[in-house]
Design an enzyme around this catalytic site. Structure first.
Site, PDB file in Angstrom:
ATOM      1  N   LEU A  67      10.885   1.829   7.635  1.00  0.00           N
ATOM      2  CA  LEU A  67      10.294   2.245   6.369  1.00  0.00           C
ATOM      3  C   LEU A  67      11.052   3.452   5.838  1.00  0.00           C
ATOM      4  O   LEU A  67      11.386   4.354   6.608  1.00  0.00           O
ATOM      5  CB  LEU A  67       8.822   2.613   6.565  1.00  0.00           C
ATOM      6  N   GLU A 112      12.151   3.203  14.716  1.00  0.00           N
ATOM      7  CA  GLU A 112      11.184   4.198  14.250  1.00  0.00           C
ATOM      8  C   GLU A 112       9.970   4.168  15.163  1.00  0.00           C
ATOM      9  O   GLU A 112      10.020   3.580  16.253  1.00  0.00           O
ATOM     10  CB  GLU A 112      10.794   3.926  12.797  1.00  0.00           C
ATOM     11  N   LYS A 164       6.475  -1.670   2.201  1.00  0.00           N
ATOM     12  CA  LYS A 164       5.224  -1.119   2.739  1.00  0.00           C
ATOM     13  C   LYS A 164       4.089  -2.108   2.456  1.00  0.00           C
ATOM     14  O   LYS A 164       3.303  -1.946   1.512  1.00  0.00           O
ATOM     15  CB  LYS A 164       4.942   0.258   2.118  1.00  0.00           C
ATOM     16  N   TYR A 205       0.831  -1.200   0.000  1.00  0.00           N
ATOM     17  CA  TYR A 205       0.000   0.000   0.000  1.00  0.00           C
ATOM     18  C   TYR A 205       0.864   1.248   0.000  1.00  0.00           C
ATOM     19  O   TYR A 205       2.074   1.195   0.255  1.00  0.00           O
ATOM     20  CB  TYR A 205      -0.948   0.009   1.205  1.00  0.00           C
TER      21      TYR A 205
END
Length: 291
Positions: A199, A175, A143, A30
């Site tokens: 990411l 993160e 992702k 996505y």
């Protein structure tokens, strides 16, 4: 209006098959695009990441980048979105539930828009975060739809009365639940390197670019949870969060407990980047219309 499979339709007409592999395996990818002034922000960077994610899990995109770009722009226009987001996903498609890739499945694209205002108050005041062990899989750079670890992390933060988590692997900060993380120490930005453990955020990329333009030193290298106590500033970056200060970590203030000067400078620069992007996009739109 939504886009599903190969056409635009109202939301109540979207019918996802119970055999879709995205439904029972999370077998898909996505992207979430930010929309400013009715236009996609940093679209090319998002599409590059989309292609990388598709290649990473061996899904063939059902449309070209250019075709997807056109679909998303039409969705924005059809839904009259000036400031918001576009969500899109591609699953491997519908097939009987077996683990190997099904030979006959056709990838399915779905996309829709939301009105989302910029989080201006949060960006001014900052947020609180708590630390938590990062127990997600080891391909966080892709992702994918496998977000249960992120969901549990976000809920953990809310259960603790905080806004987000700062994840770490055996003491090394990675993160947050849905954003990248930075600290400022002695005038330098520190953030985890863009490897498989985080990411590769688009807003992170823009922030690094702005820091370089302003001569702010950047260290993309691992740092420890213990270093959070020594931080002069901290902030997160994300598509909807933009650049949001973190002013409390594990119940303790970051430095003076207020957004710091480097964070504010980057926020101002990001604001300008949005305006420049809008101006450039309008020029491109006008030129293409004339041509």
């Amino acid at each position: 209006m939504y886009f599903f499979e190969n056409r635009f339709m109202p939301k109540n007409e979207v019918a996802v098959s119970p055999d879709d592999r995205g439904y029972y395996f999370g077998d898909g990818i996505y992207e979430v695009f930010r929309v400013y002034n009715g236009r996609l922000f940093e679209a090319e960077a998002h599409f590059e990441r989309l292609v990388r994610s598709a290649e990473g899990i061996r899904i063939e995109l059902p449309f070209s980048k250019e075709e997807i770009h056109s679909i998303l722009n039409k969705l924005i226009d059809m839904n009259h979105i000036s400031e918001g987001t576009v969500y899109m996903q591609v699953t491997r498609g519908a097939a009987p539930r077996v683990h190997p890739f099904p030979a006959g499945a056709k990838p399915v694209l779905m996309a829709y828009c939301n009105e989302v205002k910029r989080p201006l108050q949060t960006m001014r005041q900052g947020i609180a975060a708590v630390t938590m062990e990062d127990i997600r899989w080891l391909r966080c750079d892709l992702k994918t739809l496998n977000l249960l670890g992120n969901v549990l992390a976000k809920q953990h933060a809310l259960d603790q009365g905080a806004d987000d988590v700062i994840l770490h692997r055996s003491g090394t900060v990675t993160e947050c639940s849905a954003s990248n993380f930075f600290i400022v120490r002695e005038g330098k930005l520190l953030t985890h390197p863009a490897n498989h453990l985080i990411l590769h955020g688009i807003t992170r990329m823009v922030t690094l670019r702005l820091a370089h333009e302003f001569g702010i030193p950047v260290l993309e290298e691992p740092f420890a949870v213990q270093d959070l106590r020594l931080a002069d500033e901290a902030f997160i970056t994300g598509t909807t969060a933009e650049i949001t200060p973190v002013v409390r970590i594990d119940g303790k203030p970051v430095k003076d407990g207020v957004p710091g000067p480097i964070t504010k400078r980057l926020q101002d620069a990001f604001e300008q980047a949005i305006q420049w992007s809008e101006a450039d996009d309008r020029k491109t739109y006008i030129k293409s219309a004339i041509d």
